[in-house]
Design an enzyme around this catalytic site. Structure first.
Site, PDB file in Angstrom:
ATOM      1  N   SER A  11      -7.388  15.355   1.261  1.00 16.12           N
ATOM      2  CA  SER A  11      -7.140  14.037   1.029  1.00 16.12           C
ATOM      3  C   SER A  11      -7.885  13.472   0.159  1.00 16.12           C
ATOM      4  O   SER A  11      -9.421  14.177  -0.161  1.00 16.12           O
ATOM      5  CB  SER A  11      -6.810  13.295   1.948  1.00 16.12           C
ATOM      6  OG  SER A  11      -7.777  13.227   3.000  1.00 16.12           O
ATOM      7  N   GLU A  13      -9.822   9.719  -1.483  1.00 16.09           N
ATOM      8  CA  GLU A  13      -9.928   8.267  -1.244  1.00 16.09           C
ATOM      9  C   GLU A  13     -10.279   7.478  -2.379  1.00 16.09           C
ATOM     10  O   GLU A  13     -10.903   7.842  -3.381  1.00 16.09           O
ATOM     11  CB  GLU A  13     -11.004   7.919  -0.392  1.00 16.09           C
ATOM     12  CG  GLU A  13     -11.318   6.563   0.325  1.00 16.09           C
ATOM     13  CD  GLU A  13     -12.369   6.465   1.366  1.00 16.09           C
ATOM     14  OE1 GLU A  13     -11.942   7.312   2.374  1.00 16.09           O
ATOM     15  OE2 GLU A  13     -13.369   5.666   1.465  1.00 16.09           O
ATOM     16  N   ASP A 105     -17.152  -2.856   8.536  1.00 21.17           N
ATOM     17  CA  ASP A 105     -18.572  -3.241   8.611  1.00 21.17           C
ATOM     18  C   ASP A 105     -18.714  -4.805   8.771  1.00 21.17           C
ATOM     19  O   ASP A 105     -17.788  -5.459   8.093  1.00 21.17           O
ATOM     20  CB  ASP A 105     -19.217  -2.847   7.319  1.00 21.17           C
ATOM     21  CG  ASP A 105     -19.671  -1.487   7.490  1.00 21.17           C
ATOM     22  OD1 ASP A 105     -20.075  -0.991   8.643  1.00 21.17           O
ATOM     23  OD2 ASP A 105     -19.500  -0.647   6.213  1.00 21.17           O
ATOM     24  N   PHE A 212     -26.071   4.376  -1.091  1.00 22.21           N
ATOM     25  CA  PHE A 212     -24.726   4.491  -0.101  1.00 22.21           C
ATOM     26  C   PHE A 212     -25.369   4.928   1.187  1.00 22.21           C
ATOM     27  O   PHE A 212     -25.101   4.622   2.297  1.00 22.21           O
ATOM     28  CB  PHE A 212     -23.656   5.025  -0.372  1.00 22.21           C
ATOM     29  CG  PHE A 212     -22.713   4.611  -1.366  1.00 22.21           C
ATOM     30  CD1 PHE A 212     -22.826   3.497  -1.883  1.00 22.21           C
ATOM     31  CD2 PHE A 212     -21.865   5.481  -2.320  1.00 22.21           C
ATOM     32  CE1 PHE A 212     -21.831   2.606  -2.655  1.00 22.21           C
ATOM     33  CE2 PHE A 212     -21.156   4.754  -3.169  1.00 22.21           C
ATOM     34  CZ  PHE A 212     -21.242   3.555  -3.268  1.00 22.21           C
ATOM     35  N   HIS A 264     -11.628  15.587   3.130  1.00 19.07           N
ATOM     36  CA  HIS A 264     -11.465  14.088   2.670  1.00 19.07           C
ATOM     37  C   HIS A 264     -12.532  13.685   1.461  1.00 19.07           C
ATOM     38  O   HIS A 264     -13.739  13.762   2.104  1.00 19.07           O
ATOM     39  CB  HIS A 264     -11.219  13.135   3.856  1.00 19.07           C
ATOM     40  CG  HIS A 264     -11.126  11.769   3.455  1.00 19.07           C
ATOM     41  ND1 HIS A 264      -9.702  11.457   2.850  1.00 19.07           N
ATOM     42  CD2 HIS A 264     -11.877  10.645   3.307  1.00 19.07           C
ATOM     43  CE1 HIS A 264     -10.031  10.150   2.670  1.00 19.07           C
ATOM     44  NE2 HIS A 264     -10.976   9.650   2.908  1.00 19.07           N
TER      45      HIS A 264
END
Ligand code: FAD
Length: 299
Positions: A11, A13, A105, A212, A264
């Site tokens: 998959s 995102e 978050d 990140f 993913h």
């Protein structure tokens, strides 16, 4: 880690784009990525101040333009039972069959995320309200979620989400495959038998991924950091990109060889470097879309 049976789940995102330029960039990337034939796309919610309507619009456009299933991420942040039911009813009515259920978050200064404090409560609510209509995905953290530094406590919390009715899980990204193998083994020892699909963050722009990683607690192995430090990121973008493709292709191959149930990819709304990594791995298409001929590169 015990071997997981096929079929594997691949998959991709996206995040909801901002402004016309962002929309154009996503539309272009989505066309190329759809041709790879992923099982589904997922669309984030809330990260970077994006809105629920942004997630809905992106989910609808993705299903319309690609004919491939799209799964909205849904978080507890600021949600009431009414507001969550309202958006989930809308998702059901537009044909969504899969939801990524998260706590989200918590923005700085907010004491309580909403009516649900943790993702297991959201999963329980969705199961109670919608039965088996949705395939429910949850997040998990091979390197441990930063808010709960004790790995056993974090695993307990993951198990709680599975017991609440999650069908499968996608991990936070990592560059250390042993962290994933260890996590899966410990989860399986606790009776977890749902697929735990590794989340993969390809990188072409290293400073962005380093930022990140600092926020979400993903460890950067020293050998990767030192190799990257040897490139002058501003002047040697090509070397950074090639090294990133080599590292992430190798990581994915190791995960799949060891029996990971799929991958993913966090695409950041770009077709590259995900497309090159996908082709390097020779991943099969889950849909009837044509898969472009592999490009020369790292095999
Ligand atoms: P939870 O499972 O609720 O866990 C949150 C923290 O609380 C953990 O430390 C956990 O150990 C602890 N905990 C859980 N239950 C309990 C309990 N009952 N008692 C005490 N402690 C508990 N964020 C976004 O805002 N938007 C997105 O679209 C998004 N997409 C993501 C996709 C994936 C695949 C992943 C892995 C993460 C994503 N995130 C997203 C980030 C995620 O929202 C944050 O990591 C968030 O801090 C935790 O979400 P969760 O659903 O894992 O929370």
């Amino acid at each position: 880690m015990s071997m997981q049976q096929s079929p594997k789940h691949y998959s991709l995102e996206f995040f909801p784009p901002k402004g016309p330029k962002g929309e154009q960039r996503l539309a272009k990337a989505r066309g190329t990525l759809a041709a790879l034939g992923p099982e589904f796309f997922s669309v984030t919610f809330g990260a970077g101040g994006t809105t629920r309507s942004g997630t809905l619009d992106t989910v609808v456009a993705t299903m319309r333009d690609t004919g491939i299933e799209a799964a909205p991420h849904l978080s507890c942040i600021e949600g009431t039972k009414e507001s969550i039911s309202e958006i989930v009813d809308t998702y059901r009515d537009v044909g969504v069959k899969r939801i990524v259920a998260l706590r989200g978050d918590i923005p700085e200064g907010m004491d309580n995320p909403g009516v649900f404090s943790y993702a297991n409560e959201l999963v329980e609510f969705l199961r109670a309200q919608y039965g088996d209509h949705f395939h429910l995905e949850v997040g998990c953290y091979p390197e441990t979620h930063p808010e709960t530094p004790h790995p056993d406590a974090d695993l307990d919390n993951f198990v709680r989400k599975v017991e609440a009715g999650a069908d499968s899980a996608m991990t936070q990204y990592f560059y250390n495959p042993d962290a994933y193998f260890d996590f899966v083994e410990r989860a399986q020892a606790r009776g977890v038998d749902i697929p735990i699909v590794p989340g993969v963050m390809p990188f072409a722009n290293w400073p962005q991924v380093a930022r990140f990683s600092a926020m979400c607690g993903a460890d950067i192995p020293r050998w990767i950091a030192t190799r990257l430090a040897a490139y002058d990121a501003a002047d040697d973008q090509d070397s950074v990109r090639d090294f990133g493709i080599e590292v992430v292709t190798g990581l994915c191959q190791r995960l799949l060889d060891a029996g990971a149930p799929g991958l993913h990819f966090y695409t950041l709304n770009r077709d590259e470097p995900t497309t090159t990594i996908w082709r390097n791995l020779g991943l099969p298409a889950a849909t009837g879309h044509a898969v472009p001929t592999p490009a020369p590169g790292i095999a």
